[in-house]
Design a protein around this motif. Sequence first.
Motif, PDB file in Angstrom:
ATOM      1  N   GLY A  12      43.643  43.115  47.939  1.00 26.42           N
ATOM      2  CA  GLY A  12      43.145  44.146  48.844  1.00 26.42           C
ATOM      3  C   GLY A  12      41.649  44.062  49.054  1.00 26.42           C
ATOM      4  N   PHE A  13      40.914  43.885  47.967  1.00 31.55           N
ATOM      5  CA  PHE A  13      39.459  43.814  48.090  1.00 31.55           C
ATOM      6  C   PHE A  13      38.995  42.473  48.670  1.00 31.55           C
ATOM      7  CE2 PHE A  13      39.631  47.464  45.167  1.00 31.55           C
ATOM      8  CZ  PHE A  13      38.813  48.334  45.874  1.00 31.55           C
ATOM      9  N   VAL A  14      39.766  41.405  48.462  1.00 31.18           N
ATOM     10  CA  VAL A  14      39.431  40.124  49.095  1.00 31.18           C
ATOM     11  C   VAL A  14      39.614  40.223  50.609  1.00 31.18           C
ATOM     12  CG1 VAL A  14      40.220  37.724  49.359  1.00 31.18           C
ATOM     13  CG2 VAL A  14      39.771  38.651  47.085  1.00 31.18           C
ATOM     14  N   PRO A  51      33.846  42.147  46.735  1.00 27.09           N
ATOM     15  CA  PRO A  51      34.061  41.067  45.762  1.00 27.09           C
ATOM     16  C   PRO A  51      33.603  41.452  44.353  1.00 27.09           C
ATOM     17  CG  PRO A  51      32.294  40.469  47.277  1.00 27.09           C
ATOM     18  CD  PRO A  51      32.915  41.730  47.793  1.00 27.09           C
ATOM     19  N   LEU A  52      32.613  42.337  44.266  1.00 33.64           N
ATOM     20  CA  LEU A  52      32.198  42.813  42.951  1.00 33.64           C
ATOM     21  C   LEU A  52      33.329  43.589  42.282  1.00 33.64           C
ATOM     22  CD1 LEU A  52      30.012  43.074  40.791  1.00 33.64           C
ATOM     23  CD2 LEU A  52      29.128  45.068  42.055  1.00 33.64           C
ATOM     24  N   ALA A  53      34.076  44.367  43.063  1.00 36.54           N
ATOM     25  CA  ALA A  53      35.234  45.103  42.521  1.00 36.54           C
ATOM     26  C   ALA A  53      36.293  44.130  42.006  1.00 36.54           C
ATOM     27  CB  ALA A  53      35.816  46.034  43.579  1.00 36.54           C
ATOM     28  N   VAL A  54      36.466  43.009  42.687  1.00 38.31           N
ATOM     29  CA  VAL A  54      37.420  41.986  42.234  1.00 38.31           C
ATOM     30  C   VAL A  54      36.942  41.377  40.916  1.00 38.31           C
ATOM     31  CG1 VAL A  54      38.475  39.751  42.747  1.00 38.31           C
ATOM     32  CG2 VAL A  54      38.222  41.463  44.567  1.00 38.31           C
ATOM     33  N   LEU A  55      35.697  40.980  40.890  1.00 39.61           N
ATOM     34  CA  LEU A  55      35.151  40.374  39.671  1.00 39.61           C
ATOM     35  C   LEU A  55      35.246  41.329  38.483  1.00 39.61           C
ATOM     36  CD1 LEU A  55      33.519  38.084  38.281  1.00 39.61           C
ATOM     37  CD2 LEU A  55      31.462  39.315  38.987  1.00 39.61           C
ATOM     38  N   GLY A  64      35.330  47.994  36.935  1.00 34.87           N
ATOM     39  CA  GLY A  64      36.018  47.634  38.163  1.00 34.87           C
ATOM     40  C   GLY A  64      36.849  48.780  38.712  1.00 34.87           C
ATOM     41  N   VAL A  65      37.493  49.516  37.799  1.00 29.94           N
ATOM     42  CA  VAL A  65      38.288  50.667  38.222  1.00 29.94           C
ATOM     43  C   VAL A  65      37.388  51.713  38.871  1.00 29.94           C
ATOM     44  CG1 VAL A  65      39.655  52.623  37.383  1.00 29.94           C
ATOM     45  CG2 VAL A  65      40.174  50.311  36.594  1.00 29.94           C
ATOM     46  N   TRP A  66      36.265  52.022  38.239  1.00 28.99           N
ATOM     47  CA  TRP A  66      35.357  53.031  38.812  1.00 28.99           C
ATOM     48  C   TRP A  66      34.802  52.584  40.160  1.00 28.99           C
ATOM     49  CZ3 TRP A  66      35.544  57.824  37.752  1.00 28.99           C
ATOM     50  CH2 TRP A  66      35.850  58.271  36.470  1.00 28.99           C
ATOM     51  N   LEU A  67      34.403  51.317  40.256  1.00 29.73           N
ATOM     52  CA  LEU A  67      33.868  50.823  41.524  1.00 29.73           C
ATOM     53  C   LEU A  67      34.954  50.824  42.603  1.00 29.73           C
ATOM     54  CD1 LEU A  67      31.577  49.693  43.225  1.00 29.73           C
ATOM     55  CD2 LEU A  67      32.188  47.403  42.385  1.00 29.73           C
ATOM     56  N   GLY A  68      36.145  50.374  42.260  1.00 29.73           N
ATOM     57  CA  GLY A  68      37.236  50.378  43.225  1.00 29.73           C
ATOM     58  C   GLY A  68      37.563  51.777  43.729  1.00 29.73           C
ATOM     59  N   LEU A  69      37.572  52.741  42.820  1.00 26.09           N
ATOM     60  CA  LEU A  69      37.800  54.137  43.220  1.00 26.09           C
ATOM     61  C   LEU A  69      36.725  54.614  44.189  1.00 26.09           C
ATOM     62  CD1 LEU A  69      38.846  55.844  39.870  1.00 26.09           C
ATOM     63  CD2 LEU A  69      40.205  55.735  41.968  1.00 26.09           C
ATOM     64  N   ALA A  70      35.475  54.330  43.862  1.00 25.51           N
ATOM     65  CA  ALA A  70      34.370  54.768  44.716  1.00 25.51           C
ATOM     66  C   ALA A  70      34.450  54.118  46.096  1.00 25.51           C
ATOM     67  CB  ALA A  70      33.030  54.447  44.050  1.00 25.51           C
ATOM     68  N   ILE A  71      34.741  52.823  46.118  1.00 28.81           N
ATOM     69  CA  ILE A  71      34.828  52.115  47.393  1.00 28.81           C
ATOM     70  C   ILE A  71      35.946  52.688  48.250  1.00 28.81           C
ATOM     71  CG2 ILE A  71      35.466  49.920  48.496  1.00 28.81           C
ATOM     72  CD1 ILE A  71      34.006  48.505  46.150  1.00 28.81           C
ATOM     73  N   MET A  72      37.135  52.826  47.677  1.00 28.85           N
ATOM     74  CA  MET A  72      38.275  53.246  48.488  1.00 28.85           C
ATOM     75  C   MET A  72      38.176  54.708  48.906  1.00 28.85           C
ATOM     76  SD  MET A  72      39.618  50.512  49.161  1.00 28.85           S
ATOM     77  CE  MET A  72      40.751  51.301  50.303  1.00 28.85           C
ATOM     78  N   ALA A 102      45.831  54.507  48.144  1.00 23.61           N
ATOM     79  CA  ALA A 102      46.850  55.170  47.322  1.00 23.61           C
ATOM     80  C   ALA A 102      47.210  54.295  46.129  1.00 23.61           C
ATOM     81  CB  ALA A 102      48.079  55.491  48.157  1.00 23.61           C
ATOM     82  N   PHE A 103      47.347  52.987  46.366  1.00 21.10           N
ATOM     83  CA  PHE A 103      47.603  52.066  45.256  1.00 21.10           C
ATOM     84  C   PHE A 103      46.450  52.081  44.258  1.00 21.10           C
ATOM     85  CE2 PHE A 103      46.574  47.987  43.393  1.00 21.10           C
ATOM     86  CZ  PHE A 103      47.671  47.823  42.550  1.00 21.10           C
ATOM     87  N   VAL A 104      45.217  51.999  44.749  1.00 26.01           N
ATOM     88  CA  VAL A 104      44.045  51.995  43.867  1.00 26.01           C
ATOM     89  C   VAL A 104      43.984  53.288  43.047  1.00 26.01           C
ATOM     90  CG1 VAL A 104      41.498  52.077  43.845  1.00 26.01           C
ATOM     91  CG2 VAL A 104      42.694  50.361  45.218  1.00 26.01           C
ATOM     92  N   PHE A 105      44.224  54.420  43.693  1.00 27.01           N
ATOM     93  CA  PHE A 105      44.190  55.699  42.974  1.00 27.01           C
ATOM     94  C   PHE A 105      45.278  55.754  41.904  1.00 27.01           C
ATOM     95  CE2 PHE A 105      42.497  57.674  47.151  1.00 27.01           C
ATOM     96  CZ  PHE A 105      41.236  57.143  46.903  1.00 27.01           C
ATOM     97  N   PHE A 106      46.476  55.307  42.237  1.00 25.59           N
ATOM     98  CA  PHE A 106      47.568  55.325  41.269  1.00 25.59           C
ATOM     99  C   PHE A 106      47.292  54.361  40.117  1.00 25.59           C
ATOM    100  CE2 PHE A 106      51.578  53.658  39.616  1.00 25.59           C
ATOM    101  CZ  PHE A 106      52.124  54.831  39.113  1.00 25.59           C
ATOM    102  N   ALA A 107      46.863  53.135  40.434  1.00 31.46           N
ATOM    103  CA  ALA A 107      46.564  52.146  39.392  1.00 31.46           C
ATOM    104  C   ALA A 107      45.433  52.646  38.486  1.00 31.46           C
ATOM    105  CB  ALA A 107      46.199  50.804  40.019  1.00 31.46           C
ATOM    106  N   SER A 108      44.449  53.299  39.068  1.00 28.32           N
ATOM    107  CA  SER A 108      43.331  53.837  38.283  1.00 28.32           C
ATOM    108  C   SER A 108      43.802  54.965  37.383  1.00 28.32           C
ATOM    109  CB  SER A 108      42.230  54.349  39.218  1.00 28.32           C
ATOM    110  OG  SER A 108      41.745  53.299  40.016  1.00 28.32           O
TER     111      SER A 108
END
Length: 120
Positions: A12-14, A51-55, A64-72, A102-108
């Motif tokens: 998703g982030f790629v 890409p930082l969220a992926v790394l 990564g979880v916190w950054l992904g949450l903030a981004i989405m 929704a996937f990111v929120f659930f996975a987090s």
Amino acid sequence: MPTIAKIIWSLGFVIGTITHSLDLFHLGWLPYDFMPLPWNIYWTSLTFLDPLAVLLIWARERWGVWLGLAIMASNVLVNGYTYLIGYDEFLFGLTLQTLFAAFVFFASWEHFRAAKKETT
């Protein structure tokens, strides 16, 4: 976080990285001149944040979880607002982003729930 979740997260982030990179390549720096400068800066910054969220999801999962949450969360809000003010071409992308969010929120949520179990 399970490996399959990390793979979906990464894909998703790629996709976001590729989308924003292509915009920069084809349209130049700060390519979203149809919107105010803060939107332009935000969307351009996703070229580097995605890409930082992926790394980080692979190297420092919690970060990564916190950054992904903030981004989405911010991305759905910004793009949702953009759609609401009349940019109809955002509907398809917004729909896909909302599903991915929704996937990111659930996975987090699962990540933090599992982390809490480990500490108790």
